[in-house]
Design an enzyme around this catalytic site. Structure first.
Site, PDB file in Angstrom:
ATOM      1  N   LYS A  34      70.063  25.278  24.750  1.00  0.00           N
ATOM      2  CA  LYS A  34      69.987  24.401  23.575  1.00  0.00           C
ATOM      3  C   LYS A  34      68.558  23.899  23.402  1.00  0.00           C
ATOM      4  CE  LYS A  34      71.506  20.477  26.298  1.00  0.00           C
ATOM      5  NZ  LYS A  34      71.835  19.083  26.147  1.00  0.00           N
ATOM      6  N   TYR A 254      39.923   6.448  23.608  1.00  0.00           N
ATOM      7  CA  TYR A 254      40.485   5.315  22.861  1.00  0.00           C
ATOM      8  C   TYR A 254      40.850   4.162  23.791  1.00  0.00           C
ATOM      9  CZ  TYR A 254      41.170   8.151  18.646  1.00  0.00           C
ATOM     10  OH  TYR A 254      40.993   8.930  17.536  1.00  0.00           O
TER      11      TYR A 254
END
Ligand SMILES: Cc1ncc(COP(=O)(O)O)c(C=O)c1O
Length: 358
Positions: A34, A254
């Protein structure tokens, strides 16, 4: 061309499927593919396993249809069954197997006009309390399916909530609930997911349902003997696209989440959270460059991340970086990001999947 890519080793996938079979003590094994085979590409993985797999399991009919469209003829089980009653016609048409986890699904089967009886996996809620029939409804649900004349065969199933916690008694409790609920039913049974295939050999099974172990990642937080035999299938790699020497006291990336504490050599790698690399992996998350283990530094950006090359002088512009794979385990990276390998595989996007061993 951007150098980020995920190498998928289909020989390793087959090795892991065979290990699941070996540990299944003679039970058949449905390969759980899946969510696009947990990010590894469902069609390619199914094709690689089709010659030996007893069948496949997916989440929904859309995923099952993709396999049939690719020519996969093996049994395909829909783990969440139908979402709407008219999917039953497609189930008949394409010979899918169907989980029944709720009474409304059972009623939909009773009321459907089917040209052919279908194979149903009747799911019991043995304690996880997600989906599955309540134990008090299980025997009557089973009898109703038999009486409906719409069902060719029934497999009895349930799902473990805590099989990944070694020595946790919860799975034993779930087995006891399952055994009580199925008393007197002459049908095959299926309980074991990957952690139970690896760690609970005593649990009765005619079918096992391995997922994460097929992709070579351990479901356990601690080392486990059988899990140590798995081979990682995916290697996520990219290259160093910029190298810089910085004195002590300089911020990286950052938010300045890492400040150099000595003169350092930094490599910038073309891979970021837009590729599915976990943004919550912080300084210290392992990476491999030029064959040597080193660490991530600072915050992961959308398309890039920074690594420490201070002690890897052989690494330079263009050096290959393994973010996870044979050397850097996905489960270790996941742990550094407070998540699990299931999620980091499923989150993978934008990077091309490159197959070998097909
Ligand atoms: C019903 C069911 N069986 C088997 C699996 C496979 O689990 P694992 O990947 O832990 O082997 C899943 C995955 O979530 C599942 O929902």
């Amino acid at each position: 061309m951007r150098p980020a890519r995920a190498l998928i080793d289909l020989d390793a996938l087959r090795h892991n499927y065979r290990l699941a079979r070996e540990l299944a003590n003679g039970a058949k094994a449905l390969a759980v593919i899946k969510a696009d085979a947990y990010g590894h590409g469902a069609v390619r993985c199914a094709l690689a396993l089709e010659a030996e797999a007893d069948g496949f399991a997916v989440a929904c009919i859309e995923e099952a249809l993709e396999l049939r469209a690719a020519g996969i003829k093996a049994p395909v089980l829909l783990l969440e069954g139908i979402f709407e009653a008219d999917e039953l016609q497609l189930i008949v048409e394409h010979d899918f197997w169907c989980v029944v986890h709720s009474l409304w699904q059972l009623e939909a089967i009773e009321q459907a006009q089917l040209t052919k009886p279908i194979v149903v996996w009747l799911k019991l809620d043995s304690g996880m309390h997600r989906v599955g029939l309540h134990p008090k409804d299980y025997a009557s649900g089973y009898q109703r399916l038999l009486a409906s004349g719409k069902v060719a065969r029934i497999v009895l199933m349930s799902h473990f909530a805590r099989a990944d916690e070694l020595d946790c008694p919860s799975s034993g409790d779930q087995v006891a609930v399952f055994e009580a609920a199925r008393a007197g039913m002459a049908a095959e049974v299926s309980l074991r997911n990957s952690p139970a295939v690896l760690g609970l050999p005593q649990v009765p099974s005619d079918w096992v349902r391995p997922g994460i172990m097929l992709y070579g990642a351990t479901p356990f937080e601690e080392p486990q003997a059988e899990a140590a035999r798995l081979q990682p299938v995916m290697t996520l790699e990219s290259k160093v696209i910029c190298v810089r020497e910085l004195p002590a006291g300089e911020p990286i990336g950052y938010g300045a989440k890492f400040i150099t504490d000595k003169p350092m050599r930094i490599g910038v790698v073309a891979l970021g959270y837009a590729d599915g690399y976990p943004r919550h992996a912080g300084t210290g998350t392992p990476v491999l460059v030029a064959g040597k283990r080193t660490r991530l530094l600072g915050r992961v950006s959308m398309d890039m991340l920074c690594i420490d090359l201070t002690d890897v002088p052989e690494a330079d512009l263009g050096s290959t970086v393994e973010l996870w794979g044979r050397n850097i385990l996905a489960s270790d990276v996941a742990a550094c990001a407070q998540t699990i390998p299931y999620q980091i595989f499923c989150n993978l996007r934008r990077v091309p999947l490159v197959y070998s061993g097909g």
